[in-house]
Design a protein around this motif. Sequence first.
Motif, PDB file in Angstrom:
ATOM      1  N   ASN A 189      35.431  -7.168  -1.153  1.00 54.25           N
ATOM      2  CA  ASN A 189      35.605  -5.844  -0.164  1.00 54.25           C
ATOM      3  C   ASN A 189      34.455  -5.116  -0.334  1.00 54.25           C
ATOM      4  OD1 ASN A 189      36.581  -3.630   1.131  1.00 54.25           O
ATOM      5  ND2 ASN A 189      38.556  -3.138   0.089  1.00 54.25           N
ATOM      6  N   GLY A 190      33.699  -4.990   0.921  1.00 55.05           N
ATOM      7  CA  GLY A 190      32.466  -3.955   0.817  1.00 55.05           C
ATOM      8  C   GLY A 190      32.449  -2.682   1.485  1.00 55.05           C
ATOM      9  N   SER A 191      33.885  -2.263   1.591  1.00 49.23           N
ATOM     10  CA  SER A 191      34.120  -1.028   2.007  1.00 49.23           C
ATOM     11  C   SER A 191      33.977  -0.029   0.951  1.00 49.23           C
ATOM     12  CB  SER A 191      35.468  -0.846   2.889  1.00 49.23           C
ATOM     13  OG  SER A 191      35.695   0.312   3.305  1.00 49.23           O
ATOM     14  N   PRO A 192      33.760   1.225   1.159  1.00 45.93           N
ATOM     15  CA  PRO A 192      33.604   2.243   0.128  1.00 45.93           C
ATOM     16  C   PRO A 192      35.259   2.498  -0.133  1.00 45.93           C
ATOM     17  CG  PRO A 192      32.141   2.820   1.776  1.00 45.93           C
ATOM     18  CD  PRO A 192      32.764   1.495   2.346  1.00 45.93           C
ATOM     19  N   ARG A 193      36.155   2.436   0.939  1.00 47.39           N
ATOM     20  CA  ARG A 193      37.573   2.755   0.915  1.00 47.39           C
ATOM     21  C   ARG A 193      38.305   1.456   0.404  1.00 47.39           C
ATOM     22  NH1 ARG A 193      36.129   5.189   6.067  1.00 47.39           N
ATOM     23  NH2 ARG A 193      36.213   7.419   5.908  1.00 47.39           N
ATOM     24  N   ALA A 194      38.644   1.672  -0.806  1.00 48.68           N
ATOM     25  CA  ALA A 194      39.380   0.596  -1.482  1.00 48.68           C
ATOM     26  C   ALA A 194      40.734   0.061  -0.430  1.00 48.68           C
ATOM     27  CB  ALA A 194      39.987   0.919  -2.787  1.00 48.68           C
ATOM     28  N   GLU A 195      41.197   0.878   0.117  1.00 44.42           N
ATOM     29  CA  GLU A 195      42.587   0.285   0.969  1.00 44.42           C
ATOM     30  C   GLU A 195      42.230   0.776   2.532  1.00 44.42           C
ATOM     31  OE1 GLU A 195      46.068   1.416  -0.946  1.00 44.42           O
ATOM     32  OE2 GLU A 195      45.534   0.224  -2.621  1.00 44.42           O
ATOM     33  N   GLY A 196      41.004   0.645   3.059  1.00 46.65           N
ATOM     34  CA  GLY A 196      40.825   1.139   4.180  1.00 46.65           C
ATOM     35  C   GLY A 196      41.018  -0.148   5.378  1.00 46.65           C
ATOM     36  N   ILE A 239      33.925  -3.878  -4.234  1.00 51.73           N
ATOM     37  CA  ILE A 239      32.254  -3.209  -4.704  1.00 51.73           C
ATOM     38  C   ILE A 239      31.704  -2.195  -3.769  1.00 51.73           C
ATOM     39  CG2 ILE A 239      32.204  -5.613  -5.776  1.00 51.73           C
ATOM     40  CD1 ILE A 239      30.303  -4.733  -2.732  1.00 51.73           C
ATOM     41  N   GLY A 240      32.396  -1.806  -2.525  1.00 45.19           N
ATOM     42  CA  GLY A 240      31.732  -0.907  -1.675  1.00 45.19           C
ATOM     43  C   GLY A 240      31.372   0.410  -1.965  1.00 45.19           C
ATOM     44  N   ASN A 241      32.180   0.824  -3.422  1.00 41.76           N
ATOM     45  CA  ASN A 241      31.989   2.110  -3.590  1.00 41.76           C
ATOM     46  C   ASN A 241      31.128   2.293  -4.927  1.00 41.76           C
ATOM     47  OD1 ASN A 241      33.957   1.234  -5.300  1.00 41.76           O
ATOM     48  ND2 ASN A 241      34.989   3.034  -5.448  1.00 41.76           N
ATOM     49  N   LEU A 242      30.471   0.970  -5.299  1.00 46.21           N
ATOM     50  CA  LEU A 242      29.783   1.156  -6.526  1.00 46.21           C
ATOM     51  C   LEU A 242      28.345   1.341  -6.216  1.00 46.21           C
ATOM     52  CD1 LEU A 242      31.178  -2.172  -8.037  1.00 46.21           C
ATOM     53  CD2 LEU A 242      31.966   0.194  -8.394  1.00 46.21           C
ATOM     54  N   ASP A 243      27.540   1.862  -7.440  1.00 48.93           N
ATOM     55  CA  ASP A 243      26.203   1.928  -7.310  1.00 48.93           C
ATOM     56  C   ASP A 243      25.554   0.754  -7.525  1.00 48.93           C
ATOM     57  OD1 ASP A 243      23.739   3.069  -7.268  1.00 48.93           O
ATOM     58  OD2 ASP A 243      23.916   4.223  -9.260  1.00 48.93           O
ATOM     59  N   VAL A 296      34.373 -11.278   7.477  1.00 49.85           N
ATOM     60  CA  VAL A 296      35.235 -10.173   8.582  1.00 49.85           C
ATOM     61  C   VAL A 296      35.028  -8.864   8.624  1.00 49.85           C
ATOM     62  CG1 VAL A 296      37.294 -11.843   7.960  1.00 49.85           C
ATOM     63  CG2 VAL A 296      37.152  -9.863   6.503  1.00 49.85           C
ATOM     64  N   VAL A 297      35.141  -8.683   9.736  1.00 48.00           N
ATOM     65  CA  VAL A 297      34.344  -7.150   9.933  1.00 48.00           C
ATOM     66  C   VAL A 297      35.510  -6.254  10.440  1.00 48.00           C
ATOM     67  CG1 VAL A 297      31.917  -7.888  10.013  1.00 48.00           C
ATOM     68  CG2 VAL A 297      33.226  -7.985  12.028  1.00 48.00           C
ATOM     69  N   ALA A 298      35.309  -4.862  10.208  1.00 42.50           N
ATOM     70  CA  ALA A 298      36.238  -4.019  10.796  1.00 42.50           C
ATOM     71  C   ALA A 298      35.380  -2.758  11.379  1.00 42.50           C
ATOM     72  CB  ALA A 298      37.063  -3.436   9.518  1.00 42.50           C
ATOM     73  N   ALA A 299      35.714  -2.288  12.516  1.00 41.13           N
ATOM     74  CA  ALA A 299      35.076  -1.078  13.032  1.00 41.13           C
ATOM     75  C   ALA A 299      36.068  -0.503  13.907  1.00 41.13           C
ATOM     76  CB  ALA A 299      33.724  -1.698  13.930  1.00 41.13           C
ATOM     77  N   ARG A 300      35.481   0.715  14.489  1.00 45.24           N
ATOM     78  CA  ARG A 300      36.343   1.656  15.501  1.00 45.24           C
ATOM     79  C   ARG A 300      36.335   0.803  16.644  1.00 45.24           C
ATOM     80  NH1 ARG A 300      35.471   5.158  19.457  1.00 45.24           N
ATOM     81  NH2 ARG A 300      33.165   4.747  19.028  1.00 45.24           N
ATOM     82  N   ALA A 302      40.593   5.288  11.485  1.00 42.28           N
ATOM     83  CA  ALA A 302      41.265   5.811  10.351  1.00 42.28           C
ATOM     84  C   ALA A 302      41.541   4.834   9.652  1.00 42.28           C
ATOM     85  CB  ALA A 302      42.204   7.239  10.771  1.00 42.28           C
ATOM     86  N   PRO A 303      41.708   5.011   8.176  1.00 39.15           N
ATOM     87  CA  PRO A 303      41.918   4.114   7.248  1.00 39.15           C
ATOM     88  C   PRO A 303      43.550   3.717   7.550  1.00 39.15           C
ATOM     89  CG  PRO A 303      40.910   5.844   6.013  1.00 39.15           C
ATOM     90  CD  PRO A 303      40.956   6.066   7.339  1.00 39.15           C
ATOM     91  N   GLY A 304      43.826   2.302   7.727  1.00 38.18           N
ATOM     92  CA  GLY A 304      45.094   1.768   7.944  1.00 38.18           C
ATOM     93  C   GLY A 304      45.384   1.475   9.530  1.00 38.18           C
ATOM     94  N   GLU A 305      44.562   2.153  10.345  1.00 34.41           N
ATOM     95  CA  GLU A 305      44.810   2.043  11.910  1.00 34.41           C
ATOM     96  C   GLU A 305      44.764   0.493  12.351  1.00 34.41           C
ATOM     97  OE1 GLU A 305      43.593   5.927  14.093  1.00 34.41           O
ATOM     98  OE2 GLU A 305      42.306   4.438  14.244  1.00 34.41           O
TER      99      GLU A 305
END
Length: 205
Positions: A7-14, A39-43, A116-120, A155-158
């Motif tokens: 999961n490359g998103s900064p939001r763990a449950e986005g 891992i998306g929120n790691l340094d 897989v990719v997610a976008a508005r 928005a997260p979950g949409e």
Amino acid sequence: MKVLMINGSPRAEGNTYVALREMEKIFKKEGIDTEILHIGNLDIRSCIACGGCAQKGKCVFDDIVNETAAKFEACDGLVVGSPVYYASANATLVAFLTRLFYSTHFDKTMKVGASVVAARRGGLSATFDELNKFFTISGMPIASGQYWNSIHGAAPGEAEQDAEGLQSMRTLARNMAFLIKSIALGKDTYGIPEREPFERTNFIR
């Protein structure tokens, strides 16, 4: 059999997680174990082309990349998920994948890959293509679904409201499970394709 999911998103449950979770449900029905790494929120710093991994057998930066390497080697399939930023994957994820693929020297041939990719709204196909290049340079077959593997939500979950996107994730997971099982049977019967010694061509002599 096991699929490693990144999961490359900064939001763990986005919305990226919504897509991965939909796939995970199918994998479990197919009898395939899964693990989702967020891992998306790691340094995570990017590769510095030092070549140290050739001597050490692992990346010189001892972080989540080296922790993931053994899981990558042990898995039968890899799913990489990312939100879209400026028609590109999350830069943290790209840094992670660049170092993971470059510093691991085990044979990745016939591990099944999927992105897989997610976008508005836009930039999905460009990001999808970007992530798939990690698989193709490594001899990994790419699983496909019923469309480019994308899901929509702001928005997260949409993304839970994107019926077609969720169906695409389920179809992708079924196809990926079939490929993983078929390759396992093929290895037992035929082995893996012969690998020739690598021929390196430099365009400037």
